[in-house]
Design a protein around this motif. Structure first.
Motif, PDB file in Angstrom:
ATOM      1  N   ILE A 149       0.832  -1.051  -0.032  1.00  0.00           N
ATOM      2  CA  ILE A 149      -0.074  -0.015  -0.146  1.00  0.00           C
ATOM      3  C   ILE A 149       0.820   1.351   0.113  1.00  0.00           C
ATOM      4  N   CYS A 150       0.672   2.098  -0.922  1.00  0.00           N
ATOM      5  CA  CYS A 150       1.459   3.322  -1.224  1.00  0.00           C
ATOM      6  C   CYS A 150       3.059   2.998  -1.109  1.00  0.00           C
ATOM      7  N   ASN A 151       3.777   1.785  -1.811  1.00  0.00           N
ATOM      8  CA  ASN A 151       4.781   1.511  -1.868  1.00  0.00           C
ATOM      9  C   ASN A 151       5.490   0.999  -0.510  1.00  0.00           C
ATOM     10  N   LYS A 152       4.662   0.830   0.344  1.00  0.00           N
ATOM     11  CA  LYS A 152       4.945  -0.015   1.535  1.00  0.00           C
ATOM     12  C   LYS A 152       4.307  -1.321   1.826  1.00  0.00           C
ATOM     13  N   ASP A 153       5.009  -2.337   2.436  1.00  0.00           N
ATOM     14  CA  ASP A 153       4.510  -3.641   2.465  1.00  0.00           C
ATOM     15  C   ASP A 153       3.820  -3.267   3.918  1.00  0.00           C
ATOM     16  N   ILE A 154       2.341  -3.611   3.823  1.00  0.00           N
ATOM     17  CA  ILE A 154       1.516  -3.774   5.295  1.00  0.00           C
ATOM     18  C   ILE A 154       0.991  -5.026   5.390  1.00  0.00           C
ATOM     19  N   ARG A 155       1.136  -5.226   6.981  1.00  0.00           N
ATOM     20  CA  ARG A 155       0.454  -6.493   7.367  1.00  0.00           C
ATOM     21  C   ARG A 155      -0.687  -6.455   8.313  1.00  0.00           C
ATOM     22  N   PHE A 156      -1.492  -7.373   7.944  1.00  0.00           N
ATOM     23  CA  PHE A 156      -2.749  -7.569   8.935  1.00  0.00           C
ATOM     24  C   PHE A 156      -2.578  -8.659   9.559  1.00  0.00           C
ATOM     25  N   ASP A 157      -2.844  -8.801  10.942  1.00  0.00           N
ATOM     26  CA  ASP A 157      -2.665  -9.806  11.693  1.00  0.00           C
ATOM     27  C   ASP A 157      -3.859 -10.066  12.817  1.00  0.00           C
ATOM     28  N   LEU A 158      -4.264 -11.231  12.762  1.00  0.00           N
ATOM     29  CA  LEU A 158      -5.205 -11.504  13.905  1.00  0.00           C
ATOM     30  C   LEU A 158      -4.449 -12.896  14.771  1.00  0.00           C
TER      31      LEU A 158
END
Length: 203
Positions: A165-174
Motif C-alpha cells: 500500500i503506497c509503496n510500503k508492505d503492510i501486514r494485517f494480523d489476527l
C-alpha cells in the motif's frame, strides 16, 4: 527489573542491527486486544473481557521460501473485569496486567494464493515470554497499583496477510494468545488469554 530491561534492550538492538542483512525485514505493529482470565485450559470462558492497545516491533528472518522465524517485542495489556450490582448501582473492578511480551514465532508463508508474489498469506505460531512491569486493580473512579508482578509464559497462534500500500508492505494480523502461568492474587487458577487485531508496516 534492571536485568529485564537490559535483556529487552539487547533484543531490540539485535533486531535493528540484524535488519540490515539481505531479505530480513524489520517492522512496527499496533492494534487492539480483547483479553480476559480463565481457568487453566478453559477455552470457552470468554466473559469479563477488557479492551486495550498493543504495539511493538518485529523482525522477519526467512529460513526457506515458505518458512521464516519472527521474533518480536510488544507492549500489551491484559486483564479481566468484574461487575457487581448493588440495588440500582453497578460497581466495576478491573484487574490489569501491563506486559512486555517477547514471542518467537514460526511463520509459514504462501505467496501463490492470488498468483501474485506481492500478496502474502501466512500462519504464525510459537511460544512467548511476557514480563509484567505494572499491575493495577481499577475499581470504579480510582486506580490502585499492586505488587504482584510476574512473568507469563504462553503460546501464540494466528493468521495474517501482507499487501503493498503506497509503496510500503503492510501486514494485517489476527492472533490468539494463551498464557500458561498462574496469575497471582486471583480467586481462581487463572491464566491470561487474548485476541488481538493489528496493522504492521515493514520499514
Amino acid at each position: 527489573m534492571k536485568t529485564k530491561n537490559s535483556i529487552l534492550l539487547a533484543l531490540f538492538l539485535t533486531l535493528i542491527s540484524t535488519a540490515s542483512i539481505a531479505q530480513i525485514n524489520i517492522g512496527l505493529r499496533q492494534g487492539v486486544v480483547a483479553s480476559t482470565f480463565s481457568d487453566k485450559g478453559d477455552l470457552c470462558d470468554n466473559q469479563n473481557v477488557t479492551f486495550s492497545y498493543t504495539a511493538g516491533t518485529f523482525l522477519t528472518v526467512p529460513v526457506s521460501k515458505s518458512l521464516a522465524i519472527q521474533p518480536e517485542i510488544n507492549y500489551i495489556r491484559k486483564g479481566r473485569n468484574n461487575e457487581t450490582s448493588e440495588l440500582a448501582t453497578t460497581n466495576k473492578t478491573d484487574f490489569l496486567l501491563h506486559y512486555l511480551q517477547v514471542p518467537v514465532l514460526l511463520q509459514y508463508r504462501d505467496d501463490q494464493m492470488l498468483n501474485n508474489p506481492k500478496y502474502i498469506f501466512y500462519i504464525n505460531a510459537g511460544p512467548y515470554a511476557a514480563f509484567a512491569f505494572n499491575n493495577q486493580i481499577r475499581p470504579s473512579n480510582s486506580v490502585q497499583a499492586t505488587d504482584s508482578k510476574n512473568t507469563d509464559w504462553g503460546a501464540t497462534i494466528g493468521i495474517g496477510f501482507q499487501t503493498p500500500i503506497c509503496n510500503k508492505d503492510i501486514r494485517f494480523d489476527l492472533r490468539y494468545d494463551m498464557g500458561l502461568s498462574k496469575i497471582a492474587n486471583q480467586p481462581s487458577d487463572y491464566r491470561t488469554k487474548g485476541l488481538s487485531l493489528t496493522i504492521g508496516i515493514i520499514l
